[in-house]
Design a protein around this motif. Sequence first.
Motif, PDB file in Angstrom:
ATOM      1  N   ALA A  53     -12.396   1.222   2.180  1.00  0.00           N
ATOM      2  CA  ALA A  53     -11.774   1.750   1.030  1.00  0.00           C
ATOM      3  C   ALA A  53     -12.220   3.521   0.896  1.00  0.00           C
ATOM      4  O   ALA A  53     -11.286   4.197   0.562  1.00  0.00           O
ATOM      5  CB  ALA A  53     -12.775   1.343  -0.184  1.00  0.00           C
ATOM      6  N   ARG A  54     -13.529   3.793   1.691  1.00  0.00           N
ATOM      7  CA  ARG A  54     -13.903   5.247   1.638  1.00  0.00           C
ATOM      8  C   ARG A  54     -12.871   6.021   2.389  1.00  0.00           C
ATOM      9  O   ARG A  54     -12.382   7.059   1.960  1.00  0.00           O
ATOM     10  CB  ARG A  54     -15.198   5.129   2.302  1.00  0.00           C
TER      11      ARG A  54
ATOM     12  N   ALA B 150      -9.578  -6.493   1.435  1.00  0.00           N
ATOM     13  CA  ALA B 150      -9.277  -4.895   1.544  1.00  0.00           C
ATOM     14  C   ALA B 150      -7.952  -4.435   1.534  1.00  0.00           C
ATOM     15  O   ALA B 150      -7.592  -3.296   1.975  1.00  0.00           O
ATOM     16  CB  ALA B 150     -10.065  -4.340   2.519  1.00  0.00           C
TER      17      ALA B 150
ATOM     18  N   PHE C 203      -6.455  -0.941   0.837  1.00  0.00           N
ATOM     19  CA  PHE C 203      -7.092  -0.131   1.471  1.00  0.00           C
ATOM     20  C   PHE C 203      -6.575   0.107   2.852  1.00  0.00           C
ATOM     21  O   PHE C 203      -6.823   0.925   3.705  1.00  0.00           O
ATOM     22  CB  PHE C 203      -8.609   0.067   1.479  1.00  0.00           C
TER      23      PHE C 203
ATOM     24  N   VAL D  50       0.916  -1.232  -0.112  1.00  0.00           N
ATOM     25  CA  VAL D  50       0.122   0.010  -0.037  1.00  0.00           C
ATOM     26  C   VAL D  50       0.716   1.188   0.131  1.00  0.00           C
ATOM     27  O   VAL D  50       1.859   1.279   0.863  1.00  0.00           O
ATOM     28  CB  VAL D  50      -0.676  -0.156   1.301  1.00  0.00           C
TER      29      VAL D  50
ATOM     30  N   ARG E   1     -15.800  -3.654   3.823  1.00  0.00           N
ATOM     31  CA  ARG E   1     -14.660  -3.307   2.552  1.00  0.00           C
ATOM     32  C   ARG E   1     -14.900  -1.832   2.156  1.00  0.00           C
ATOM     33  O   ARG E   1     -13.867  -1.076   2.221  1.00  0.00           O
ATOM     34  CB  ARG E   1     -14.796  -4.287   1.488  1.00  0.00           C
TER      35      ARG E   1
ATOM     36  N   ARG F 284       0.466   7.070   3.096  1.00  0.00           N
ATOM     37  CA  ARG F 284      -0.678   8.306   3.039  1.00  0.00           C
ATOM     38  C   ARG F 284       0.231   9.558   3.025  1.00  0.00           C
ATOM     39  O   ARG F 284       1.166   9.595   3.915  1.00  0.00           O
ATOM     40  CB  ARG F 284      -1.565   8.161   4.291  1.00  0.00           C
TER      41      ARG F 284
ATOM     42  N   HIS G  76      -9.884   5.128   3.062  1.00  0.00           N
ATOM     43  CA  HIS G  76      -8.401   5.466   2.621  1.00  0.00           C
ATOM     44  C   HIS G  76      -8.540   6.202   1.238  1.00  0.00           C
ATOM     45  O   HIS G  76      -7.397   7.225   1.090  1.00  0.00           O
ATOM     46  CB  HIS G  76      -8.127   3.955   1.945  1.00  0.00           C
ATOM     47  N   GLU G  77      -9.425   6.124   0.483  1.00  0.00           N
ATOM     48  CA  GLU G  77      -9.612   7.215  -0.600  1.00  0.00           C
ATOM     49  C   GLU G  77      -9.880   8.645  -0.252  1.00  0.00           C
ATOM     50  O   GLU G  77      -9.333   9.252  -1.195  1.00  0.00           O
ATOM     51  CB  GLU G  77     -10.721   6.687  -1.626  1.00  0.00           C
TER      52      GLU G  77
END
Length: 236
Positions: free
Chosen positions: A105-106, A134, A137, A2, A101, A5, A108-109
Amino acid sequence: MVPPRTTPPGGQRRGVLFDVDGTLIDSSYIHTISWWGAFRQQGYDIPMASIHHFVGMGGDRLVDNLLPQDRDREADRDVMASHGALYASHWPALRAFDGARDLLARCHEDGLAVALASSARKKDLQVMKGILAADPFIDGATCANDAENSKPSPDILVAALETIGVEARNAVFVGDAVWDMKAAAALGIPPVGVTCGGINAAELRDAGAVEVFEGPRDLLENLGSSAIGRLLRQDS
């Protein structure tokens, strides 16, 4: 792998920590029945309701709270080994909660570092990560080996924060147990409760939850007004 961030302009890196058992994976009652069976194998008849109250606490503390204080403590390891074996027999039945999941994802995005702050055994965590599907994420994850003291001690949360490089004041923690709320509160992290693990909203709030949702889908649908949404708006 990953990608790391990024830190928001003018701000500090922010993240969200998730408990796994009972929060993202529907496993609290499977743990309850596994502990029940493990206790019976060692000659202890402990009511399931009593066991469920302590699920989410570290296994060593759960055993110590439920068994007589004058017991032969050398047998505690046998109880915990039996629980692990019984729980593993239920792996094929484990399922992720609706929205789990999508919630990861949300987050992370939206730019948050995401960590699974689990105190599960390493092999159990690997199975649950496979069920979540997942990995793209998830920026970091912990297991029982990463903490000297189990929940309600905050050690596992400290380890999770370190894996994603986030300070406690820039994080939110999501969990389903009273012990999750207490661990987060000990670090000054806003604890968000979910009732999908079987603990009611009043108990979670009494333990320090700043807000309570039914489960991952409910939290996802109300993300903007939640503690996670407020975290996202910092420095914006």
